[in-house]
Design a protein around this motif. Structure first.
Motif: not given
Length: 408
Positions: A99-123
Motif C-alpha cells: 500500500v502507498n496511499t497517503p495515510h489520511p486517504a488510507r484511513k477513509k478507505l479503511k485500508i490502514a494496517y489496523d483495519d485489515v489486521l483482524e482479517w489476516n494476522p499473518r499478513l
C-alpha cells in the motif's frame, strides 16, 4: 509458473500506484509470486505515463509494463461500499499487501494496517510513504523527485558549481526504494517462517534517499568540512573527475593513489610524477586545476576506444558516459540478463528491464505484459469464493466494473 521458484505459492495484493510499490511486487513476481494488481475502475495514471513530458514519448505503454509485468489485474472501486467485502477476501487470501496511499486517504478507505489486521494476522503489510510514518510531514504526498531527491539532500549535491538543481531521471529514486521495500517484505517473511507472526513493514522515499546520500549526510552529522559543488576544471580531486576523449565521449575516471604511477606512465605522462607542482600532498591539493588541464590535454588527443584499452591495461576504474540508446546496445546487459524478452505487450515493446537481483541456479519467471484494466476480475472473484449472483451484484453496484468496459 515454474514450481522451483523461490516465491511460488506466495500471494501478493498490490494496491500501490506509480513505481516504487508496484516495482517491489515485480521483484516478487520475478521469482514466482502470484501478484494481483488492484487499480481504480478508470485505471491507474501510470498507464499513461508514456504520454507525459518529460517522460520519453512513445505509443507503447512502456512504464506500465515495466512496473506491472507478470501480474493479474483487478479493477476495484474502493470508495464503493460493496468493495469492502472484496477487499476483505483479498486480504484473507494474501500473504503480502502493498500500500502507498497517503495515510489520511488510507484511513477513509479503511485500508490502514489496523483495519485489515483482524482479517489476516499473518499478513505482511508493506507500507510505503513519501516522508515516513511520523513527524509534521507524515501525511504529505511525495514523489521520488520531491521526497527521495530534493528532501534528502541528493538534488543539492548532484550538480556542478554555479548550476541550479536539475531534474533527476524519472523513477530512479522509486526503483531504488522498490528494492528497499522488497527487502523489508522478505525480512518479514523470514520472520514469519520462524515465528508465525505477520508484520507491518515500512520504508519511505525520504529514508531511502537519505540512505543513498548517507556518506554525505553522515559527514554532516560529525560536522565534516565539505568541499564546494563539483567544478570540473577546478575539482577537489583531479584523479576523480570527468574527462572528454577526442571523439567527444565523456568518461568518469577514478585513479586511486596506488594506481597513479601506472596510469601516468600508461597515458604517456610520466612528467606528472616529477612535476614540482604535484610533488607533495599540499602542493597537489593547491594545483588540482593544473593537473586537470594536463589530463584534459592528454585525453582529448585520442578517442575513447584508445583510452578503453589503456585503462583496462592498468586496471583503473573508469566509465564512459552513455545515453539510453547506447545503454540498450551494451552487450553486458543481455549477457547478464539485465535486459530480457517481454511477451505480449505488442508494438515495439519486446524487451524489458529485469529486476536487479539474480540467484544462481534459480531462473526467473519469463516476463509477460502487464494486465489490462480489470482483465482478471471474474477469475479473481471466483477464486476468492464469490458466486455468480454475487459477482453480478458487484458489477451492478460499480464496485467491480466489467472488464470488457475497461479493456484499454
Amino acid at each position: 509458473m515454474a514450481k522451483d521458484n523461490i516465491f511460488s505459492g506466495l500471494k501478493v495484493v498490490d494496491l500501490a500506484s506509480f513505481i516504487a510499490g508496484p516495482s517491489a511486487a515485480v521483484i516478487l513476481s520475478d521469482f514466482g509470486a502470484d501478484v494481483i494488481k488492484v487499480e481504480p475502475p478508470g485505471g491507474e495514471l501510470w498507464r499513461h505515463a508514456n504520454h507525459f513530458p518529460p517522460q520519453p514519448i512513445a505509443d507503447d505503454a512502456y512504464p506500465w509494463h515495466l512496473a506491472n509485468r507478470n501480474k493479474r489485474g483487478m479493477a476495484l472501486d474502493l470508495k464503493s461500499p460493496g468493495a469492502h467485502q472484496v477487499l476483505e477476501k483479498l486480504v484473507k487470501w494474501a500473504d503480502v499487501l502493498i500500500v502507498n496511499t497517503p495515510h489520511p486517504a488510507r484511513k477513509k478507505l479503511k485500508i490502514a494496517y489496523d483495519d485489515v489486521l483482524e482479517w489476516n494476522p499473518r499478513l505482511i503489510y508493506a507500507d510505503l510513504t513519501g516522508f515516513g510514518d511520523n513527524g509534521p510531514d507524515a501525511d504529505l504526498p511525495g514523489f521520488d523527485i520531491t521526497s527521495y531527491w530534493a528532501r534528502s539532500g541528493l538534488l543539492s549535491m548532484t550538480r556542478d558549481a554555479g548550476a541550479p538543481p536539475t531534474w533527476p531521471v524519472a523513477g530512479s529514486g522509486d526503483n531504488a526504494t522498490a528494492v528497499g521495500l522488497y527487502s523489508a517484505i522478505v525480512t518479514a517473511l523470514y520472520r514469519r517462517e520462524r515465528t508465525g507472526q505477520g508484520a507491518h513493514v515500512t520504508t519511505s522515499l525520504l529514508a531511502e534517499g537519505v540512505w543513498s546520500a548517507s556518506v554525505s549526510i553522515q559527514a554532516a552529522l560529525c560536522d565534516a568540512k565539505f568541499f564546494g559543488l563539483h567544478d570540473r576544471k577546478h575539482p577537489a580531486n583531479a584523479a576523480m573527475n570527468v574527462y572528454r576523449a577526442k571523439d567527444g565521449v565523456w568518461f568518469v575516471l577514478i585513479i586511486t593513489p596506488d594506481k597513479l604511477e601506472a596510469v601516468a606512465r600508461a597515458i604517456g605522462r610520466p612528467d606528472i610524477l616529477t612535476d614540482p607542482r604535484l610533488s607533495d600532498p599540499a602542493q597537489l591539493t593547491a594545483n588540482m586545476a593544473e593537473l586537470t588541464a594536463m589530463f584534459d590535454q592528454t585525453f582529448c588527443a585520442e578517442p575513447m576506444a584508445h583510452w578503453y584499452e589503456v585503462f583496462n591495461g592498468v586496471h583503473v576504474t573508469f566509465g564512459a558516459v552513455r545515453g539510453p540508446q547506447e545503454v540498450i546496445d551494451d552487450p553486458q546487459l543481455r549477457a547478464n540478463n539485465i535486459i530480457v524478452p517481454l511477451e505480449g505487450a505488442g508494438g515495439k515493446l519486446t524487451s524489458t528491464i529485469s529486476s536487479p537481483l539474480q540467484i544462481h541456479g534459480v531462473a526467473k519467471v519469463a516476463a509477460k505484459r502487464g494486465p489490462t484494466i480489470g482483465e482478471h476480475n471474474h477469475e479473481i472473484l471466483r477464486q476468492l469464493g464469490f458466486g455468480a449472483a454475487e459477482i453480478e451484484s458487484l458489477h451492478a453496484s460499480g464496485a467491480v466494473p466489467n472488464a470488457k468496459d475497461h479493456a484499454a
